[in-house]
Design an enzyme around this catalytic site. Structure first.
Site, PDB file in Angstrom:
ATOM      1  N   HIS A  14       0.820  -1.214   0.132  1.00 58.20           N
ATOM      2  CA  HIS A  14      -0.258   0.025  -0.090  1.00 58.20           C
ATOM      3  C   HIS A  14       0.889   1.264   0.127  1.00 58.20           C
ATOM      4  O   HIS A  14       1.998   1.089   0.295  1.00 58.20           O
ATOM      5  CB  HIS A  14      -0.855   0.014   1.219  1.00 58.20           C
ATOM      6  CG  HIS A  14      -0.125   0.096   2.418  1.00 58.20           C
ATOM      7  ND1 HIS A  14       0.719  -1.016   3.085  1.00 58.20           N
ATOM      8  CD2 HIS A  14       0.003   1.129   3.361  1.00 58.20           C
ATOM      9  CE1 HIS A  14       1.043  -0.322   4.077  1.00 58.20           C
ATOM     10  NE2 HIS A  14       0.954   0.765   4.354  1.00 58.20           N
ATOM     11  N   ASP A  54       0.588   5.043   1.760  1.00 55.45           N
ATOM     12  CA  ASP A  54       0.052   5.542   3.156  1.00 55.45           C
ATOM     13  C   ASP A  54      -1.372   6.469   2.644  1.00 55.45           C
ATOM     14  O   ASP A  54      -1.078   7.395   1.993  1.00 55.45           O
ATOM     15  CB  ASP A  54       0.879   6.336   3.849  1.00 55.45           C
ATOM     16  CG  ASP A  54       1.949   5.482   4.635  1.00 55.45           C
ATOM     17  OD1 ASP A  54       1.598   4.459   5.050  1.00 55.45           O
ATOM     18  OD2 ASP A  54       3.072   6.059   5.094  1.00 55.45           O
ATOM     19  N   HIS A  69       4.717   0.337  -0.210  1.00 56.31           N
ATOM     20  CA  HIS A  69       5.354  -0.326   0.553  1.00 56.31           C
ATOM     21  C   HIS A  69       4.589  -1.469   1.189  1.00 56.31           C
ATOM     22  O   HIS A  69       3.374  -1.642   1.244  1.00 56.31           O
ATOM     23  CB  HIS A  69       5.981   0.394   1.703  1.00 56.31           C
ATOM     24  CG  HIS A  69       5.089   1.139   2.740  1.00 56.31           C
ATOM     25  ND1 HIS A  69       4.540   2.309   2.286  1.00 56.31           N
ATOM     26  CD2 HIS A  69       4.691   0.893   3.840  1.00 56.31           C
ATOM     27  CE1 HIS A  69       3.778   2.699   3.280  1.00 56.31           C
ATOM     28  NE2 HIS A  69       3.614   1.794   4.351  1.00 56.31           N
ATOM     29  N   ARG A 119       5.608   6.847  13.421  1.00 54.41           N
ATOM     30  CA  ARG A 119       5.655   7.401  12.266  1.00 54.41           C
ATOM     31  C   ARG A 119       4.955   8.761  12.063  1.00 54.41           C
ATOM     32  O   ARG A 119       4.008   9.069  13.032  1.00 54.41           O
ATOM     33  CB  ARG A 119       4.833   6.534  11.130  1.00 54.41           C
ATOM     34  CG  ARG A 119       4.907   6.940   9.845  1.00 54.41           C
ATOM     35  CD  ARG A 119       3.906   6.078   8.986  1.00 54.41           C
ATOM     36  NE  ARG A 119       2.492   6.879   9.115  1.00 54.41           N
ATOM     37  CZ  ARG A 119       1.398   6.195   8.594  1.00 54.41           C
ATOM     38  NH1 ARG A 119       1.517   4.933   8.082  1.00 54.41           N
ATOM     39  NH2 ARG A 119       0.237   6.652   8.838  1.00 54.41           N
TER      40      ARG A 119
END
Length: 321
Positions: free
Chosen positions: A123, A125, A277, A294
Site C-alpha cells: 500500500h 499511506d 510499501h 511514524r
C-alpha cells in the site's frame, strides 16, 4: 549547552538496490539542520524514493521537528487516529501490545487470514484520502532479533517498465481507493460486521488517477496498490479486476523493490507519491516486541497525465496538525 548543527557537506549517500533505496550516513538527526542539509535530504529522497538512516537517537519531539522541515504534519482523516504517544498526537505508534489492548489479541493475524491475495499488504499511506501524505518517516524504537523487515517498490520505475501501449492505456484511467479493500470481510461474521459498521459510519473514499504526475519532478508514477485500490472507474468488474491484478503483480516485481532490516534507532524516510510499501508479516507468531513510530507530511491532491485531479467521494481531506 551548545546546540549541535548538521551540514549538507557531511552527508554520505550509498545506493542499496538497483532501482530504489539509499543509506544515508554522516548526519545526526537530533541536531539542528540547516537549510542546505534539508534541501540535500529532499533532493536525495526524490532520486532514491526511500532513504535509510541508522543509529539515530531521537525522541518523539525530535522526530516531529525533523518531519516539519519537509512540510506540515498530517492529521489522519476521520475520527480514527490510531495510537499516539501521550502528548504527541502527530505521531502514529505501531505497537502490537498496545494494539492488542485496543483491538483484541491476534487481530492482525485474523485479518491477514482474510486477505484476498498474498499481495494485499502492499500500500501507499492513506490513499483513501483525496490528498494522501507526500512523505512518511518511520522510526524504530524496539525491533525483534529476526524478522520484521519492510519492503518498498519504485512506482516510477514500475510505470516505465510497462510496454508503451499499456502505459498509454493506464494514463487515461482513474481508480477508487478505500480502506479494507484487500480484506474479505463477511456479513455472516459478527466481528466483521462490527468493522463494516464502523467503516460504513465513517467511510473514506477517493478517486485518483491510475498514473499521477509527481508534483516536484514531473515523473509519471503508478498510483494504485493492492491494499487500497478497489476498482477502475468505467470498466466492468471483471475488466477492472484483470487490469488491477496485472498492475499489482507488475509493481511488486522484485526488480523494483528494496528490503530494509530494522534495528533500534533506524529511520526510513520515503516519498509516498512514488513508492508503495509492504509491512512485515513474519513476526506475528512469536512474542518479540516491535515498536515503531511514524509521522507523515501533508500532501497535495494528485494530478493525472491529462491534468485531471483526484476527487473526494466520501470523508474529509487530510489536514495539518
Amino acid at each position: 549547552m551548545q546546540t549541535k548543527e548538521a551540514t549538507a557537506t557531511e552527508i554520505t549517500v550509498r545506493r542499496v538496490a538497483g532501482r530504489i533505496g539509499a543509506d544515508v550516513s554522516g548526519i545526526d538527526l537530533s541536531a539542528e539542520l540547516d537549510d542546505a542539509t534539508v534541501s540535500a535530504i529532499r533532493r536525495e529522497l526524490l532520486v532514491h524514493r526511500v532513504l535509510f538512516f541508522r543509529d539515530q537517537d531521537i525522541d518523539h519531539a525530535q522526530h516531529i521537528a525533523f518531519g516539519r522541515h519537509f512540510g506540515d504534519l498530517t492529521r489522519r482523516p476521520g475520527k480514527q487516529h490510531g495510537i499516539a504517544p501521550e502528548g504527541f498526537p502527530e505521531v502514529l505508534s505501531v505497537d502490537r501490545n498496545a494494539e492488542h489492548e485496543r483491538y483484541g489479541k491476534d487481530y492482525e493475524e485474523r485479518f491477514r487470514r482474510k486477505w484476498v491475495s498474498a499481495l494485499a499488504g502492499w500500500h501507499s499511506d492513506l490513499t483513501p484520502a483525496v490528498n494522501p501524505p507526500s512523505m512518511s518517516i518511520l522510526r524504530a524504537e524496539k525491533t525483534p532479533p529476526y524478522g520484521g523487515d519492510t519492503q518498498w517498490t519504485n512506482m516510477v520505475a514500475a510505470y516505465e517498465g510497462l510496454s508503451k501501449p499499456l502505459r498509454d492505456f493506464v494514463d487515461t484511467l482513474r481508480a477508487e481507493h478505500a480502506f479494507f479493500t484487500a480484506v474479505n470481510l463477511l456479513h455472516t461474521d459478527p466481528e466483521d460486521r462490527e468493522i463494516l459498521k464502523m467503516y460504513c459510519d465513517l467511510p473514506q473514499v477517493a478517486i485518483h488517477p491510475v498514473v499521477r504526475v509527481h508534483p516536484e519532478t514531473g515523473e509519471r508514477a503508478l498510483f494504485v496498490s493492492p491494499g487500497s485500490t478497489t476498482r477502475i472507474m468505467g470498466l466492468s468488474q471483471v475488466e477492472s479486476r484483470r487490469v488491477l491484478d496485472l498492475l499489482f503483480e507488475h509493481l511488486t516485481s522484485a526488480e523494483y523493490t528494496v528490503r530494509f532490516r530494522w534495528e533500534p534507532g533506524s529511520i526510513a524516510f520515503w516519498d509516498n507519491r512514488s513508492t508503495c510499501h509492504f509491512a512485515p508479516t513474519d513476526f506475528a507468531h512469536y512474542d518479540n516486541e516491535r515498536v515503531m513510530h511514524r509521522v507523515t507530511i501533508l500532501g497535495d491532491v494528485p494530478v493525472g497525465v491529462d491534468g485531471s485531479v483526484s476527487e473526494l467521494v466520501s470523508g474529509e481531506p487530510m489536514a495539518a496538525w
